[in-house]
Design an enzyme around this catalytic site. Structure first.
Site, mmCIF file in Angstrom:
data_model
loop_
_atom_site.group_PDB
_atom_site.id
_atom_site.type_symbol
_atom_site.label_atom_id
_atom_site.label_comp_id
_atom_site.label_asym_id
_atom_site.label_seq_id
_atom_site.Cartn_x
_atom_site.Cartn_y
_atom_site.Cartn_z
ATOM 1 N N VAL A 1 0.859 -1.189 0.000
ATOM 2 C CA VAL A 1 0.000 0.000 0.000
ATOM 3 C C VAL A 1 0.892 1.235 0.000
ATOM 4 C CG1 VAL A 1 -1.649 1.353 1.346
ATOM 5 C CG2 VAL A 1 -1.967 -1.117 1.074
ATOM 6 N N HIS B 1 12.114 -3.512 19.397
ATOM 7 C CA HIS B 1 10.814 -3.237 20.005
ATOM 8 C C HIS B 1 10.571 -1.737 19.825
ATOM 9 C CE1 HIS B 1 11.616 -6.757 23.040
ATOM 10 N NE2 HIS B 1 11.402 -7.175 21.808
#
Length: 608
Positions: A272, A545
């Site tokens: 996208v 993370h």
């Protein structure tokens, strides 16, 4: 069944390797099931998409796969899931092979921007930034460690104005997804459950260092226990998102059985590039697939789950982001929001210990022993079932933050950067020659690494568009250690790690702190605070993370992008649901919270 072997697997599982030959002869007689995560057609270009779908989910990772699966449980709505990557690889099924996937087509293979304050021992001063590019996202290439975080993390989210995100609010969604394989934990119905789509289990293989880690922690006064239960303040062997020695990504857990639903379409290898926006809000998405540009419309909502890098990138390319940046890139402004800001990342460093006994996760030794391959193919056991030697973690307070949560984690890797000769980890960490060469004296020899890292860093980074070109990688500015308090807390973690690694349980195997100074820091007094600050700025260990780039918060929060229902401020029909929405990073590994975010997002969309 896919048999493509990605990455540097020549001597590990290649056609001329001993494992390769044995696999060919033994596979028909053994039982372990290894195949693509979902079993989707990689290049399905013949079946056209519908012109409209009720919901379009962008990104099939740790949150997006969950959302698409749960939304499609309602037979009255149609769901399109668009994923930039493919269906993964047979190798992603094998836990010990995780490092072989870095740098392959399953990895976006980002690098952080050089800033002169961190990652100085990496090539170009840039840390590797591995993110999954396949259905299942980073749950295909992560360390599989299952940790939810701390109760206080989510209570803090609620305190910041995010109604419905306290610990008691989110705990049911953690339980909803879980299929707990530890019989003792499963009896604790307040914190655990069985029967969910996501397997969580104890490791099938442990070295003696796992036992030593827990015993050494007790020697220092810490406790062993369930870090996802009543208290997180324990040291233990991590549970993993595996079953029978095989990785279970969110694709395998949530989409394998959902893919046959007539109201769910999964489109792979489609990136996208932009949202279709009008004065009425989001109308659909534009995507690129096999060099072709196409679009598809939505009736109800688009849900961005492209991750802490991908989601802000798509928003900014669409005109939703900081006004000054978009103006500079000549992107028409749709909504001025602090997209890409407030990024938080866990960051640490490595403390290496040598060993006199052959008890570590020594790939070079295991790979020459065919019994391990037989054990794995027969019943999912042996070293191949281990998450690359991550065999212990513990959560503590440094005393430098006056908070309820732990601000430090100590992670144990039952190996070291050159235990396999540098074939995998050297490249995956992007190490400079000088940084790697300090470990040459223990190449292929036994040892282990303790990795202390900050759970709640004060430094904040950002994601910045490089250009209007959707194929251009964004600029990742993590700003590690820009706040000196992060260095101070990490040095505390280093001191605890040194005591832990030299406790009697490890000394039993002849553990010794590796005595060779970091080559970039050898001018400083060895083991002094100044020395360790130099080390953390050079051997900067990125845990991957990364959160907060589409922060959740009330509209008057100057850094918020979405509200408590994950709706983008001022844009009708658009939500973000992935690690990017975390207002503050959780106290531990982020895959489990991302699964929870997916569960809660789907519930809000369907029922609230």
């Amino acid at each position: 069944m896919s048999t493509t072997l990605p990455g540097p697997l020549g001597f590990l599982l290649g056609p001329v390797g001993v494992f390769g030959y044995l696999a060919v002869f033994l596979w028909p007689f053994l039982k372990v099931e290894l195949d693509d995560p979902v079993g989707l057609p990689q290049f399905d270009i013949l079946t056209p998409l519908d012109s409209h779908y009720d919901y379009i989910v962008v990104g099939g990772g740790s949150s997006g796969a969950v959302i698409a699966s749960r939304l499609s449980e309602n037979p009255h709505v149609s769901v399109l899931l668009i994923e930039a990557g493919g269906d993964g690889s047979i190798i992603s099924d094998v836990p010990a092979m995780v490092a072989t996937l870095y740098g392959t087509s399953m990895d976006w293979n980002f690098k952080s921007a050089s800033d002169g304050k961190s990652c100085l021992g990496m090539i170009g001063g840039r840390c590797s930034w591995h993110r999954g590019k396949a259905i299942g996202g980073s749950s295909n290439i992560n360390g599989m460690l299952y940790n939810r975080g701390n109760k206080a993390d989510f209570d803090r989210w609620a305190e910041l104005g995010n109604h419905g995100w306290s610990y008691e609010d989110v705990l049911p969604f953690f339980r909803k997804s879980e299929d707990q394989g530890n019989h003792y934990y499963a009896q604790d119905s307040r914190y655990h459950s069985v029967g969910g789509p996501q397997p969580v289990s104890d490791p099938n293989f442990e070295t003696p260092l796992a036992w030593a880690f827990k015993k050494a922690a007790r020697h220092l006064g810490y406790t062993n226990g369930d870090v996802n239960g009543e208290s997180q303040f324990h040291f233990t062997v991590p549970q993993t998102t595996t079953r029978d020695g095989r990785r279970f990504s969110t694709a395998k857990s949530f989409l394998r059985h959902a893919k046959s639903r007539p109201n769910l379409r999964i489109l792979l290898n489609a990136k996208v590039t932009k949202l279709v926006l009008s004065k009425y809000g989001v109308q659909g998405v534009i995507y690129k697939r096999f060099g072709n540009i196409a679009s598809v419309k939505c009736r109800r909502e688009v849900i961005l789950s492209a991750g802490a890098i991908g989601s802000p990138q798509i928003l900014m390319l669409s005109g939703i982001g900081p006004k000054r940046l978009l103006k500079k890139l000549h992107i028409p402004l749709y909504k001025d929001l602090p997209v890409g800001m407030s990024m938080q990342s866990h960051i640490g460093t490595s403390i290496v210990f040598s060993l006199k006994e052959p008890v570590s996760f020594n790939v070079a030794r295991f790979i020459t022993n065919p019994a391990h391959l037989v054990a794995y193919l027969k019943n999912g056991r042996g070293f191949l079932s281990s998450p690359s030697g991550f065999e212990g973690f513990g959560f503590i307070k440094s005393g430098l933050q006056n908070k309820a949560w732990p601000d430090l984690e100590i992670l144990m890797l039952s190996g070291h950067p050159s235990i396999e000769g540098g074939l995998l980890y050297r490249g995956s960490l992007n190490l400079r020659d000088e940084q790697f060469d300090q470990y040459k004296s223990i190449q292929f020899e036994d040892g282990f690494t303790l990795i202390p890292y900050n759970l709640h860093p004060h430094s904040r980074g950002r994601i910045i568009l490089h250009s209007r070109d959707s194929d251009a990688k964004p600029i990742i500015q993590p700003n590690y250690f820009h706040d000196p308090r992060d260095v101070q807390s990490l040095i505390h973690g280093i001191r605890v790690s040194m005591k832990l690694g030299q406790a009697p349980a490890f000394k039993h195997f002849g553990s010794e702190l590796f005595p060779v100074p970091n080559p970039f820091c050898k001018y400083l007094p060895f083991l002094s605070d100044a020395y360790w600050e130099c080390v953390v700025r050079h051997f900067t260990y990125s845990i991957h993370h990364d959160t907060g780039t589409c922060r959740m918060g009330p509209y008057d929060d100057p850094y918020s992008v979405v509200d408590h229902q994950l709706r983008v401020h001022g844009v009708q029909g658009l939500r973000v649901a992935d690690a990017s929405i975390m207002p503050e990073i959780t106290s531990g590994h982020t895959n489990a919270p991302c699964i929870m975010i997916g569960e809660k997002a789907a519930h809000m969309i369907l029922y609230e």
